[in-house]
Design a protein around this motif. Structure first.
Motif, PDB file in Angstrom:
ATOM      1  N   MET A   1     -15.067  31.293 -23.220  1.00  0.00           N
ATOM      2  CA  MET A   1     -16.665  32.194 -23.770  1.00  0.00           C
ATOM      3  C   MET A   1     -17.653  31.019 -22.861  1.00  0.00           C
ATOM      4  SD  MET A   1     -16.274  30.232 -27.348  1.00  0.00           S
ATOM      5  CE  MET A   1     -16.349  27.596 -27.539  1.00  0.00           C
ATOM      6  N   LYS A   2     -18.566  32.188 -23.353  1.00  0.00           N
ATOM      7  CA  LYS A   2     -20.283  31.732 -22.825  1.00  0.00           C
ATOM      8  C   LYS A   2     -20.594  30.233 -24.064  1.00  0.00           C
ATOM      9  CE  LYS A   2     -21.468  36.189 -21.874  1.00  0.00           C
ATOM     10  NZ  LYS A   2     -22.480  37.516 -22.617  1.00  0.00           N
ATOM     11  N   ALA A   3     -21.078  29.534 -22.916  1.00  0.00           N
ATOM     12  CA  ALA A   3     -21.585  28.421 -23.352  1.00  0.00           C
ATOM     13  C   ALA A   3     -22.971  28.180 -22.845  1.00  0.00           C
ATOM     14  CB  ALA A   3     -20.610  27.395 -23.750  1.00  0.00           C
ATOM     15  N   VAL A   4     -23.977  27.416 -23.737  1.00  0.00           N
ATOM     16  CA  VAL A   4     -25.227  27.014 -22.610  1.00  0.00           C
ATOM     17  C   VAL A   4     -24.805  25.419 -22.965  1.00  0.00           C
ATOM     18  CG1 VAL A   4     -27.895  26.976 -22.698  1.00  0.00           C
ATOM     19  CG2 VAL A   4     -27.525  28.451 -23.743  1.00  0.00           C
ATOM     20  N   ALA A   5     -24.895  24.833 -21.753  1.00  0.00           N
ATOM     21  CA  ALA A   5     -24.873  23.805 -20.544  1.00  0.00           C
ATOM     22  C   ALA A   5     -25.384  22.923 -20.205  1.00  0.00           C
ATOM     23  CB  ALA A   5     -22.901  22.914 -20.279  1.00  0.00           C
ATOM     24  N   VAL A   6     -25.616  21.790 -20.478  1.00  0.00           N
ATOM     25  CA  VAL A   6     -26.724  20.887 -19.428  1.00  0.00           C
ATOM     26  C   VAL A   6     -25.931  19.648 -19.005  1.00  0.00           C
ATOM     27  CG1 VAL A   6     -28.634  20.796 -20.754  1.00  0.00           C
ATOM     28  CG2 VAL A   6     -27.163  18.633 -21.179  1.00  0.00           C
ATOM     29  N   PHE A   7     -26.206  19.375 -17.504  1.00  0.00           N
ATOM     30  CA  PHE A   7     -25.204  18.716 -16.457  1.00  0.00           C
ATOM     31  C   PHE A   7     -26.144  17.385 -16.090  1.00  0.00           C
ATOM     32  CE2 PHE A   7     -21.305  21.214 -15.445  1.00  0.00           C
ATOM     33  CZ  PHE A   7     -21.543  22.418 -15.752  1.00  0.00           C
ATOM     34  N   PRO A   8     -26.225  16.484 -16.669  1.00  0.00           N
ATOM     35  CA  PRO A   8     -27.503  15.125 -17.090  1.00  0.00           C
ATOM     36  C   PRO A   8     -27.786  14.862 -15.608  1.00  0.00           C
ATOM     37  CG  PRO A   8     -26.075  14.795 -19.191  1.00  0.00           C
ATOM     38  CD  PRO A   8     -25.467  16.176 -18.122  1.00  0.00           C
ATOM     39  N   THR A   9     -26.572  14.346 -14.893  1.00  0.00           N
ATOM     40  CA  THR A   9     -25.922  13.497 -13.907  1.00  0.00           C
ATOM     41  C   THR A   9     -26.580  14.603 -12.410  1.00  0.00           C
ATOM     42  OG1 THR A   9     -24.217  14.534 -13.727  1.00  0.00           O
ATOM     43  CG2 THR A   9     -24.528  12.046 -13.558  1.00  0.00           C
ATOM     44  N   LYS A  10     -26.085  16.497 -12.627  1.00  0.00           N
ATOM     45  CA  LYS A  10     -26.382  17.392 -11.552  1.00  0.00           C
ATOM     46  C   LYS A  10     -27.613  17.297 -12.060  1.00  0.00           C
ATOM     47  CE  LYS A  10     -22.125  19.047 -11.269  1.00  0.00           C
ATOM     48  NZ  LYS A  10     -21.439  20.864 -11.184  1.00  0.00           N
ATOM     49  N   ARG A  11     -28.496  17.519 -13.394  1.00  0.00           N
ATOM     50  CA  ARG A  11     -29.650  17.572 -13.166  1.00  0.00           C
ATOM     51  C   ARG A  11     -30.070  19.339 -13.061  1.00  0.00           C
ATOM     52  NH1 ARG A  11     -33.594  13.895 -13.928  1.00  0.00           N
ATOM     53  NH2 ARG A  11     -35.439  15.179 -14.343  1.00  0.00           N
ATOM     54  N   GLU A  12     -28.486  19.644 -13.841  1.00  0.00           N
ATOM     55  CA  GLU A  12     -28.830  21.530 -14.206  1.00  0.00           C
ATOM     56  C   GLU A  12     -28.290  21.525 -15.599  1.00  0.00           C
ATOM     57  OE1 GLU A  12     -25.671  22.026 -10.025  1.00  0.00           O
ATOM     58  OE2 GLU A  12     -24.924  23.118 -11.839  1.00  0.00           O
ATOM     59  N   ILE A  13     -29.063  22.791 -15.904  1.00  0.00           N
ATOM     60  CA  ILE A  13     -29.112  23.719 -16.659  1.00  0.00           C
ATOM     61  C   ILE A  13     -28.193  24.776 -16.758  1.00  0.00           C
ATOM     62  CG2 ILE A  13     -30.972  23.468 -17.424  1.00  0.00           C
ATOM     63  CD1 ILE A  13     -30.368  23.988 -20.410  1.00  0.00           C
ATOM     64  N   ARG A  14     -27.240  25.664 -17.245  1.00  0.00           N
ATOM     65  CA  ARG A  14     -26.672  27.000 -17.686  1.00  0.00           C
ATOM     66  C   ARG A  14     -25.621  27.169 -17.848  1.00  0.00           C
ATOM     67  NH1 ARG A  14     -21.817  25.887 -13.867  1.00  0.00           N
ATOM     68  NH2 ARG A  14     -22.273  23.233 -13.249  1.00  0.00           N
ATOM     69  N   VAL A  15     -26.026  28.501 -18.100  1.00  0.00           N
ATOM     70  CA  VAL A  15     -24.154  29.467 -18.696  1.00  0.00           C
ATOM     71  C   VAL A  15     -22.922  28.987 -18.923  1.00  0.00           C
ATOM     72  CG1 VAL A  15     -24.219  31.362 -20.007  1.00  0.00           C
ATOM     73  CG2 VAL A  15     -26.062  31.120 -19.718  1.00  0.00           C
ATOM     74  N   ILE A  16     -21.940  28.542 -18.642  1.00  0.00           N
ATOM     75  CA  ILE A  16     -20.517  28.139 -17.973  1.00  0.00           C
ATOM     76  C   ILE A  16     -19.594  28.581 -18.829  1.00  0.00           C
ATOM     77  CG2 ILE A  16     -20.987  26.371 -17.614  1.00  0.00           C
ATOM     78  CD1 ILE A  16     -20.153  24.332 -20.314  1.00  0.00           C
ATOM     79  N   ASP A  17     -18.726  28.773 -18.426  1.00  0.00           N
ATOM     80  CA  ASP A  17     -17.736  29.426 -18.523  1.00  0.00           C
ATOM     81  C   ASP A  17     -17.034  28.129 -19.725  1.00  0.00           C
ATOM     82  OD1 ASP A  17     -15.563  30.719 -20.012  1.00  0.00           O
ATOM     83  OD2 ASP A  17     -14.247  30.563 -18.353  1.00  0.00           O
ATOM     84  N   HIS A  18     -16.780  28.028 -20.667  1.00  0.00           N
ATOM     85  CA  HIS A  18     -15.984  26.851 -22.004  1.00  0.00           C
ATOM     86  C   HIS A  18     -15.179  26.851 -22.778  1.00  0.00           C
ATOM     87  CE1 HIS A  18     -16.905  23.289 -23.567  1.00  0.00           C
ATOM     88  NE2 HIS A  18     -16.318  23.295 -24.955  1.00  0.00           N
TER      89      HIS A  18
END
Ligand code: BGC
Ligand code: ZN
Length: 373
Positions: A1-18
């Motif tokens: 399913m879709k989810a909005v996630a932050v990746f703090p170490t990569k400094r990314e924020i995007r819609v992922i498949d969770h």
């Protein structure tokens, strides 16, 4: 399913498949998320200044201000049923046996700091399609509030603060008497200033008004017209920081019995502390970024606090009964000021466009991610 996630170490924020969650215990329910509000905390998460993923994950699914629909319930669930609209709470208890706060269901007062928060601290949040949660963390919302119920969680922040205010005002010898209730004239505790005209500020202003306070909202926002209109509608007074100093504010609103801070800007807050009236209470709810070292008039503040019996209280998160009072208050606000309440929701974005309000480009009051309809 879709989810909005932050990746703090990569400094990314995007819609992922969770991975979609499944009911795993007899006291859980599964929810389809309808809407998720975006707040200052989310904007901090999205700029990697706050929050933490779960220990076993490189990302955190964000979102903590939600409205969902129950789609499935485990056998022992009695609080909710399929089709119910629910708002989930945010904070979960720490596991230390001697944290009396968490052990009594009051993790909003956790002593250890090892609490978790969905969508904020070490637990995935609600900006996704489905969520599983224990029934104790679910709050049923009447269908009539469907349009605005995403405001319940931010309103709980105000509800807890007002409860803190009530308990501090109880110290006034005449406050607990049957004739004089919280916020009611002439209890000498009814003149309130709200700092900030964001959602927590405006919802707090509504809660203060409905509890009988006179309210002046002081805002640094450059967008005045719609916020001003909300404050007018609820019978409050609006003052823009651009055109009015804190002295003007104190003159117009004073003597100030209560300051409800909902902006997270420490410099203006400590300016206004110096305008607090006798027996006044200042409540902080905003979380400023670390690092701003502003000069503070320590002697003056300490002197005033002692000579005027003043109190400063910080308030975070909210207990279960604050969700109940938020739902009751939101119902009352909708009866009194339906257009003003609706106008707090500025825009709804599809999940794919979550980055826009998360970056602060949305403007307005409350921006919402519409996950399903
Ligand atoms: C949330 C609270 C939370 C706080 C601190 C706020 O935005 O509404 O539930 O406790 O952030 O993380
Ligand atoms: Zn929030």
């Amino acid at each position: 399913m879709k989810a909005v996630a932050v990746f703090p170490t990569k400094r990314e924020i995007r819609v992922i498949d969770h991975p979609e969650p499944h009911i795993e215990s007899p006291v859980q329910a599964k929810m389809r998320v309808l809407e998720v509000g975006v707040c200052g905390t989310d904007r901090e998460l999205a700029s990697f200044r706050y929050g933490m993923p779960p220990d076993d994950s490189e990302y955190l699914v964000i979102g903590h201000e939600s409205l969902s629909e129950v789609v499935d319930v485990a056998p022992n669930v009695s609080k909710v049923k399929k089709g119910d609209l629910v708002v989930m709470s945010v904070r979960r208890p720490c596991t230390h046996p001697d944290c009396v706060a968490c052990r009594t269901g009051r993790q909003d007062f956790c002593y250890t700091g090892d609490y978790t928060e969905r969508g904020i601290k070490q637990r995935h949040g609600y900006m996704t399609e489905f969520v599983v949660e224990e029934e104790q963390y679910l709050n049923v919302v009447p269908q009539a509030l469907r349009d605005v119920a995403v405001l319940v969680e931010p309103l709980t922040i105000a509800e807890k603060s007002l409860e803190q205010l009530g308990s501090v005002q109880q110290r006034l010898p005449w406050a607990g008497t049957a004739k004089i209730a919280l916020g009611e004239m002439p209890s000498h505790g009814y003149r309130a200033v709200v700092l900030g005209a964001g959602p927590v500020g405006l919802l707090g202003a509504m809660a203060l008004r409905i509890s009988g306070f006179e309210v002046t909202v002081y805002s640094r926002s450059p967008e005045h017209s719609e916020k001003n209109a909300v404050v007018d509608a609820i019978g409050g007074q609006y003052m823009a920081a651009e055109t009015h100093t804190v002295d003007d504010l104190a003159k117009a609103a004073g003597p100030i019995d209560v300051v409800y801070e909902a902006v997270g800007a420490s410099a203006v807050a400590f300016d206004v502390i110096q305008r607090l009236g006798p027996n006044g209470i200042f409540i902080f709810t905003g979380v400023p970024d670390r690092g701003g070292n502003n000069p503070v008039a320590t002697d003056q503040i300490m002197r005033d606090m002692v000579l005027n019996n003043q109190a400063i209280v910080g308030s975070v998160n909210a207990p279960p009964h604050a969700f109940e009072s938020a739902i009751a208050h939101l119902t009352a606000f909708m009866q009194k000021w339906p257009d003003a309440v609706r106008s707090l929701i500025t825009a709804r974005y599809p999940i794919e466009r979550a980055a826009e309000p998360l970056s602060g480009r949305g403007g307005g009051v409350k921006n919402v991610i519409q996950v399903a309809s």
